[in-house]
Structures are given as C-alpha cells and as structure tokens.
Design an enzyme around this catalytic site. Structure first.
Site, PDB file in Angstrom:
ATOM      1  N   TYR A 147      52.501  17.748   5.424  1.00  0.00           N
ATOM      2  CA  TYR A 147      52.043  16.597   4.556  1.00  0.00           C
ATOM      3  C   TYR A 147      52.727  15.334   4.846  1.00  0.00           C
ATOM      4  O   TYR A 147      52.125  14.029   5.173  1.00  0.00           O
ATOM      5  CB  TYR A 147      52.334  16.881   3.217  1.00  0.00           C
ATOM      6  CG  TYR A 147      52.249  15.746   2.186  1.00  0.00           C
ATOM      7  CD1 TYR A 147      51.269  15.659   1.384  1.00  0.00           C
ATOM      8  CD2 TYR A 147      53.389  15.049   1.889  1.00  0.00           C
ATOM      9  CE1 TYR A 147      51.162  14.474   0.495  1.00  0.00           C
ATOM     10  CE2 TYR A 147      53.550  14.078   0.995  1.00  0.00           C
ATOM     11  CZ  TYR A 147      52.375  13.857   0.233  1.00  0.00           C
ATOM     12  OH  TYR A 147      52.329  12.839  -0.654  1.00  0.00           O
ATOM     13  N   LYS A 151      51.481  11.552   6.302  1.00  0.00           N
ATOM     14  CA  LYS A 151      51.798  10.405   5.633  1.00  0.00           C
ATOM     15  C   LYS A 151      52.609   9.316   6.393  1.00  0.00           C
ATOM     16  O   LYS A 151      52.182   8.110   6.145  1.00  0.00           O
ATOM     17  CB  LYS A 151      52.613  10.892   4.475  1.00  0.00           C
ATOM     18  CG  LYS A 151      51.724  11.303   3.301  1.00  0.00           C
ATOM     19  CD  LYS A 151      50.781  10.293   2.380  1.00  0.00           C
ATOM     20  CE  LYS A 151      50.134  10.750   1.328  1.00  0.00           C
ATOM     21  NZ  LYS A 151      49.416   9.635   0.697  1.00  0.00           N
TER      22      LYS A 151
HETATM   23  P1  NAP Z   1      46.817  13.857  -7.216  1.00  0.00           P
HETATM   24  O1  NAP Z   1      46.970  13.641  -8.557  1.00  0.00           O
HETATM   25  O2  NAP Z   1      46.958  14.930  -6.329  1.00  0.00           O
HETATM   26  O3  NAP Z   1      45.522  13.062  -6.694  1.00  0.00           O
HETATM   27  C1  NAP Z   1      45.061  13.060  -5.557  1.00  0.00           C
HETATM   28  C2  NAP Z   1      43.556  12.409  -5.599  1.00  0.00           C
HETATM   29  O4  NAP Z   1      43.032  12.402  -4.159  1.00  0.00           O
HETATM   30  C3  NAP Z   1      42.566  13.092  -6.408  1.00  0.00           C
HETATM   31  O5  NAP Z   1      41.895  12.057  -7.019  1.00  0.00           O
HETATM   32  C4  NAP Z   1      41.860  13.742  -5.506  1.00  0.00           C
HETATM   33  O6  NAP Z   1      40.394  13.992  -5.836  1.00  0.00           O
HETATM   34  C5  NAP Z   1      41.728  12.747  -4.377  1.00  0.00           C
HETATM   35  N1  NAP Z   1      41.236  13.218  -2.855  1.00  0.00           N
HETATM   36  C6  NAP Z   1      41.564  14.014  -2.015  1.00  0.00           C
HETATM   37  N2  NAP Z   1      41.339  13.871  -1.014  1.00  0.00           N
HETATM   38  C7  NAP Z   1      40.431  13.207  -1.121  1.00  0.00           C
HETATM   39  C8  NAP Z   1      39.363  12.746   0.110  1.00  0.00           C
HETATM   40  N3  NAP Z   1      39.218  13.491   1.166  1.00  0.00           N
HETATM   41  N4  NAP Z   1      38.560  11.753  -0.356  1.00  0.00           N
HETATM   42  C9  NAP Z   1      38.646  11.063  -1.385  1.00  0.00           C
HETATM   43  N5  NAP Z   1      39.550  11.587  -2.460  1.00  0.00           N
HETATM   44  C10 NAP Z   1      40.360  12.495  -2.040  1.00  0.00           C
HETATM   45  O7  NAP Z   1      47.956  12.781  -6.261  1.00  0.00           O
HETATM   46  P2  NAP Z   1      48.938  11.779  -7.178  1.00  0.00           P
HETATM   47  O8  NAP Z   1      50.023  12.302  -7.715  1.00  0.00           O
HETATM   48  O9  NAP Z   1      48.291  10.772  -8.157  1.00  0.00           O
HETATM   49  O10 NAP Z   1      49.128  10.734  -6.167  1.00  0.00           O
HETATM   50  C11 NAP Z   1      48.483   9.674  -5.517  1.00  0.00           C
HETATM   51  C12 NAP Z   1      48.682   9.336  -4.095  1.00  0.00           C
HETATM   52  O11 NAP Z   1      50.371   8.971  -4.075  1.00  0.00           O
HETATM   53  C13 NAP Z   1      48.842  10.605  -3.283  1.00  0.00           C
HETATM   54  O12 NAP Z   1      48.349   9.967  -1.972  1.00  0.00           O
HETATM   55  C14 NAP Z   1      49.936  11.020  -2.875  1.00  0.00           C
HETATM   56  O13 NAP Z   1      50.043  11.717  -1.565  1.00  0.00           O
HETATM   57  C15 NAP Z   1      50.882   9.696  -2.987  1.00  0.00           C
HETATM   58  N6  NAP Z   1      52.348   9.993  -3.482  1.00  0.00           N
HETATM   59  C16 NAP Z   1      52.403  10.846  -4.774  1.00  0.00           C
HETATM   60  C17 NAP Z   1      53.857  10.903  -5.319  1.00  0.00           C
HETATM   61  C18 NAP Z   1      53.969  11.622  -6.582  1.00  0.00           C
HETATM   62  O14 NAP Z   1      55.180  12.048  -6.899  1.00  0.00           O
HETATM   63  N7  NAP Z   1      53.096  11.686  -7.443  1.00  0.00           N
HETATM   64  C19 NAP Z   1      54.607  10.458  -4.788  1.00  0.00           C
HETATM   65  C20 NAP Z   1      54.827   9.648  -3.453  1.00  0.00           C
HETATM   66  C21 NAP Z   1      53.315   9.406  -2.936  1.00  0.00           C
HETATM   67  P3  NAP Z   1      39.712  15.302  -6.270  1.00  0.00           P
HETATM   68  O15 NAP Z   1      39.706  15.111  -7.789  1.00  0.00           O
HETATM   69  O16 NAP Z   1      38.217  15.126  -5.572  1.00  0.00           O
HETATM   70  O17 NAP Z   1      40.485  16.370  -5.684  1.00  0.00           O
HETATM   71  N1  GDD Z   2      56.007  23.082  -6.480  1.00  0.00           N
HETATM   72  C1  GDD Z   2      56.747  24.186  -6.637  1.00  0.00           C
HETATM   73  N2  GDD Z   2      56.719  25.175  -7.173  1.00  0.00           N
HETATM   74  N3  GDD Z   2      58.337  23.502  -6.123  1.00  0.00           N
HETATM   75  C2  GDD Z   2      59.151  24.257  -6.140  1.00  0.00           C
HETATM   76  C3  GDD Z   2      59.033  25.572  -6.891  1.00  0.00           C
HETATM   77  C4  GDD Z   2      57.849  25.732  -7.357  1.00  0.00           C
HETATM   78  O1  GDD Z   2      57.807  26.943  -7.920  1.00  0.00           O
HETATM   79  N4  GDD Z   2      60.431  25.948  -6.875  1.00  0.00           N
HETATM   80  C5  GDD Z   2      61.222  25.015  -6.380  1.00  0.00           C
HETATM   81  N5  GDD Z   2      60.393  24.042  -5.957  1.00  0.00           N
HETATM   82  C6  GDD Z   2      61.012  22.919  -5.093  1.00  0.00           C
HETATM   83  C7  GDD Z   2      60.258  22.584  -3.962  1.00  0.00           C
HETATM   84  O2  GDD Z   2      60.810  23.302  -2.830  1.00  0.00           O
HETATM   85  C8  GDD Z   2      60.540  21.068  -3.846  1.00  0.00           C
HETATM   86  O3  GDD Z   2      62.128  21.041  -2.993  1.00  0.00           O
HETATM   87  C9  GDD Z   2      60.651  20.536  -5.139  1.00  0.00           C
HETATM   88  O4  GDD Z   2      60.789  21.680  -6.011  1.00  0.00           O
HETATM   89  C10 GDD Z   2      59.620  19.721  -5.621  1.00  0.00           C
HETATM   90  O5  GDD Z   2      58.353  20.288  -5.249  1.00  0.00           O
HETATM   91  P1  GDD Z   2      57.137  19.472  -5.755  1.00  0.00           P
HETATM   92  O6  GDD Z   2      57.205  19.433  -7.190  1.00  0.00           O
HETATM   93  O7  GDD Z   2      55.908  20.279  -5.212  1.00  0.00           O
HETATM   94  O8  GDD Z   2      56.934  18.060  -5.209  1.00  0.00           O
HETATM   95  P2  GDD Z   2      57.278  17.808  -3.712  1.00  0.00           P
HETATM   96  O9  GDD Z   2      58.635  16.957  -3.711  1.00  0.00           O
HETATM   97  O10 GDD Z   2      57.229  18.675  -2.538  1.00  0.00           O
HETATM   98  O11 GDD Z   2      56.211  16.554  -3.572  1.00  0.00           O
HETATM   99  C11 GDD Z   2      55.866  15.704  -4.310  1.00  0.00           C
HETATM  100  O12 GDD Z   2      56.741  14.365  -4.031  1.00  0.00           O
HETATM  101  C12 GDD Z   2      56.309  13.800  -2.853  1.00  0.00           C
HETATM  102  C13 GDD Z   2      57.291  12.457  -2.812  1.00  0.00           C
HETATM  103  O13 GDD Z   2      58.689  12.932  -2.647  1.00  0.00           O
HETATM  104  C14 GDD Z   2      54.370  15.341  -4.230  1.00  0.00           C
HETATM  105  O14 GDD Z   2      54.013  14.694  -5.371  1.00  0.00           O
HETATM  106  C15 GDD Z   2      54.104  14.679  -3.186  1.00  0.00           C
HETATM  107  O15 GDD Z   2      52.825  14.293  -3.001  1.00  0.00           O
HETATM  108  C16 GDD Z   2      54.797  13.290  -3.068  1.00  0.00           C
HETATM  109  O16 GDD Z   2      54.532  12.764  -1.685  1.00  0.00           O
END
Ligand code: NAP
Ligand code: GDD
Length: 338
Positions: A147, A151
């Site tokens: 991932y 990115k």
């Molecule tokens: P999310 O809830 O998982 O939403 C992802 C979205 O992407 C969904 O609407 C999904 O649509 C769509 N999608 C997936 N594959 C696609 C494709 N091939 N074409 C068009 N749409 C597609 O993610 P989020 O937390 O809102 O995050 C938004 C963005 O910010 C993502 O790019 C994520 O990697 C990035 N980001 C998130 C965080 C965080 O902590 N939340 C931090 C840093 C960056 P479906 O409904 O069809 O699955």
């Molecule tokens: N999901 C998950 N489930 N994570 C766990 C668990 C579990 O049961 N137990 C421990 N963790 C730890 C993961 O190993 C990771 O270190 C941390 O919790 C956060 O995991 P996630 O909530 O899955 O988020 P992430 O940090 O891997 O990724 C999210 O943040 C990124 C930005 O730093 C996602 O939103 C990504 O899309 C985003 O880019």
C-alpha cells in the site's frame, strides 16, 4: 457555481468532503464503481444532492468521460484500496488502483482540461520506517507495505505532472484520521464497534488484536477534509502534511475507548500473551492474536503539520479524546437503535 469531482466518494473522507463542498455551494459529482447491488456507502444520505458517474480509476476512458460530463474546477482523488493489511493479499490490484490510478487521473486532466485543480490523497504510510521524528514534508520516505509503496508512486507522479506540465496538482500527506464512518476493519472502529457489542448486547467475546504497541497520529476525518479543500484554493499548488502532532499506541486507544464506556481496562503480560482485563471484574476484554500482525509494521507515526497551519491556516478542532468518545458513543447508539 463551482463544480467538484470526487473519486472515493462512498468512503469515509468522500462523505465528509461532499458535505463540506455542498455546504459551500459546490455542485458535487461522484465517481462510483458499478456494483451488483446499488450501494452509495457513506453518502447514502446525500444521494439526491450528488451527481453520480460510473467509473473506475483503473480505467482511463472512464475518467476522461467523467471529466467531460462533470466539467469540474476541482478533482479530489480519494479512491484507493485503503486497507494496508489487505495490500499484502492483493499487491497488484493495490498498485493498479493506488499508483497507476493516479497517473490515469492526471493524464485525463492533462488531456481534457489542464486548468483543473487536482488533489491526491497521499499518506503518512509513505514514511513507514520513519527516518525522522516528527515527520514533515521534508522527511525521507521508507514505505513498509505494498500500500505504502503504491501510494509513494502516486505522490511522486502528482509532483511530476505538476513539474512536467504545470498542472495545479497537490499531494496531501495525511496522517491517520478516523470517524464514526470509519470502515470496521481499521483498528479504531474495530475496537469501538466491539465495545458497543459488549455494552449493548452483552457480548463476552474478547476483542482480538495484533500489535498493541503500534503508535499512530490520529485525527478526525471532518477536520482533515477541510485541509484538502484549502490546498486547492491556494494561489500555487504544493504538498502538505496534515496531522495532529500527537501519537498514541493502539493500547492507549483501547484504554481510552473502554473508559468512554465506563470500563477501566488493565493490561497484563506481554507480546503474544498480553491481555486486557476489566479491572473491576477480571473479565478478559482484549487478547492478542498474531493473525493480525503485519509482515512489516509501521511502528510509530507522528506528524508535524506546521506548514499547513502557517500557509493554509488549517487547525484541527477535534482532539484525540473527543475523537474516541464520538466513535464509542456513535457505535453504542447505532446498536441501541438497530
Ligand atoms: P475508504 O473509506 O476505504 O474509501 C475508499 C474509496 O475508494 C471508496 O469510496 C471506494 O469505493 C473507492 N475505490 C476503491 N477502489 C476504487 C477504484 N478502483 N475506482 C474508483 N473508486 C475506488 O478510505 P478513506 O479512509 O475515506 O480514505 C480516502 C483516501 O485517503 C484513500 O485514498 C486513502 O488511501 C487515503 N488516506 C486515508 C487516510 C485515513 O487515515 N483515513 C490517511 C491517509 C490517506 P467502493 O465503495 O466502490 O469500494
Ligand atoms: N486493522 C487492524 N486490526 N490494525 C491493528 C490490529 C487489528 O486487529 N491490531 C493492531 N493493529 C495495528 C496495525 O498493525 C497498525 O499498526 C495500527 O493498528 C493501525 O492499523 P489500521 O487501523 O489498519 O490503519 P493503518 O495505520 O494501517 O492505515 C490507515 O492509516 C494510513 C495513514 O497512515 C489507513 O487509513 C490507510 O489508508 C492510511 O493511509
């Protein structure tokens, strides 16, 4: 009236960003994937206010058509396979969406209307095995997952199109942000949802988690989408770190979440044998299950958003404890009303 096209509109950020742009009088277009069963995800409540266009970021033709139909001033590319753990299971499709999907969007913009302002959803996962503490726009990257690697390509191709073609393309390096709409597989929502099951339904099953030591810089999505919008309103395109500047371990998040439900949790043992017990009753509430460990972990993230604070005048409003409380209360209410 200004127009915006959002990919990933059905996701967490897409929904808060749609609410923000609609409240500012934008006409909002959303790129959605066709599904067997119609599903608007987190924008179900806005479905009559959004113009939906079928498309996929892996399909350049669909993006060109979507840009022609929506004729946007701003494009927000939020689409991604966003669950880090799943990127080891599907490394190639993660790369197609999270890396090549960005080039598709940039190329479509270059061909259809190079004046469009473009936002790319980059991530603190690109810092991975962190090379400096805290992380800012100048910190070298070291991604630790398919991932994060994908990115990082998306981040650099955004910069490259800005420098090669003069596109107004910004990359927001956002640290973890959660909300009441967070997907159930992410650790924060997994915990708050399980607590609600325990409290409302009397579920006795302990929550199985992986690495409790991992530390994250957690904010609220509602605050973070404001920064995305601010980036596209500037005179010049640039890249910004968006973060709270605080870090907390998964263990701390769990402690705080149980506290919001009126339960004091105590951790005992270590590594794979660590458990979290109810201090009052001794009941096991959390167990470590190595199944949730990752092949390579990001141990610590903490961001420095001072550039965004200075240039964009961005400030987060929701702090860590409020975020946890909002999520726990929301999950409890959802189950009570189910
Ligand atoms: P999310 O809830 O998982 O939403 C992802 C979205 O992407 C969904 O609407 C999904 O649509 C769509 N999608 C997936 N594959 C696609 C494709 N091939 N074409 C068009 N749409 C597609 O993610 P989020 O937390 O809102 O995050 C938004 C963005 O910010 C993502 O790019 C994520 O990697 C990035 N980001 C998130 C965080 C965080 O902590 N939340 C931090 C840093 C960056 P479906 O409904 O069809 O699955
Ligand atoms: N999901 C998950 N489930 N994570 C766990 C668990 C579990 O049961 N137990 C421990 N963790 C730890 C993961 O190993 C990771 O270190 C941390 O919790 C956060 O995991 P996630 O909530 O899955 O988020 P992430 O940090 O891997 O990724 C999210 O943040 C990124 C930005 O730093 C996602 O939103 C990504 O899309 C985003 O880019």
């Amino acid at each position: 009236m200004k127009r915006a096209l959002i990919s990933g509109i059905t996701g967490q950020d897409g929904s808060y960003l749609s609410e923000l742009l609609l409240s500012e009088g934008y006409e909002v277009y959303g790129l959605i994937r066709r599904k067997a069963k119609e599903d608007f995800g987190n924008v179900e409540h806005l479905k009559n206010q959004i113009h939906f266009i079928y498309g996929d970021v892996t399909d350049l033709a669909s993006l060109i058509l979507a840009l022609r139909e929506s004729n946007p001033d701003e494009v927000y590319n939020l689409a991604a396979q966003s669950f880090v753990k799943a990127s080891w299971d599907s490394p190639l499709s993660t790369a197609e969406i999270n890396a090549l999907g960005v080039t598709n969007f940039l190329e479509a913009i270059r061909q259809v209307n190079p004046k469009i302002h473009f936002y790319q959803a980059s991530t603190s996962e690109m810092f991975g095995k962190v090379q400096a503490i805290p992380q800012n726009e100048k910190t070298p990257f070291y991604p630790r997952s398919p991932y994060g690697v994908a990115k990082l390509y998306g981040h650099w191709i955004t910069i490259n199109y800005r420098e090669s073609y003069g596109l107004f393309a910004c990359s927001g390096i956002l640290f973890n942000h959660e909300s009441e709409r967070r997907g159930l597989e992410f650790v924060t929502r997994k915990i708050t949802h399980a607590i609600a099951r325990m409290v409302v339904q009397g579920d006795k099953t302990p929550i199985e988690l992986g690495n409790l030591n991992a530390k994250r810089d957690w904010g609220h999505s509602k605050d973070y989408v404001k920064a995305m919008h601010l980036m596209l309103l500037q005179a010049k395109p640039d890249d910004y770190v968006i973060a709270s500047g605080e870090t907390h371990s998964v263990r701390e998040f769990a402690y705080e979440a149980f506290k919001c439900a009126g339960i004091e949790i105590e951790f005992k043992g270590d590594n794979e044998n660590e458990i979290g017990v109810n201090k009052a009753t001794g009941e096991i509430l959390i167990k470590v299950n190595p199944k949730f460990y990752r092949p390579a972990e990001v141990e610590l993230l903490i961001g420095d958003a001072s550039k965004a604070e200075k240039v964009l005048h961005w400030q987060r409003e929701i702090d860590f404890k409020t975020l946890v409380k909002l999520m726990v209360e929301n999950d409890i209410n959802l189950l009570k009303n189910a």
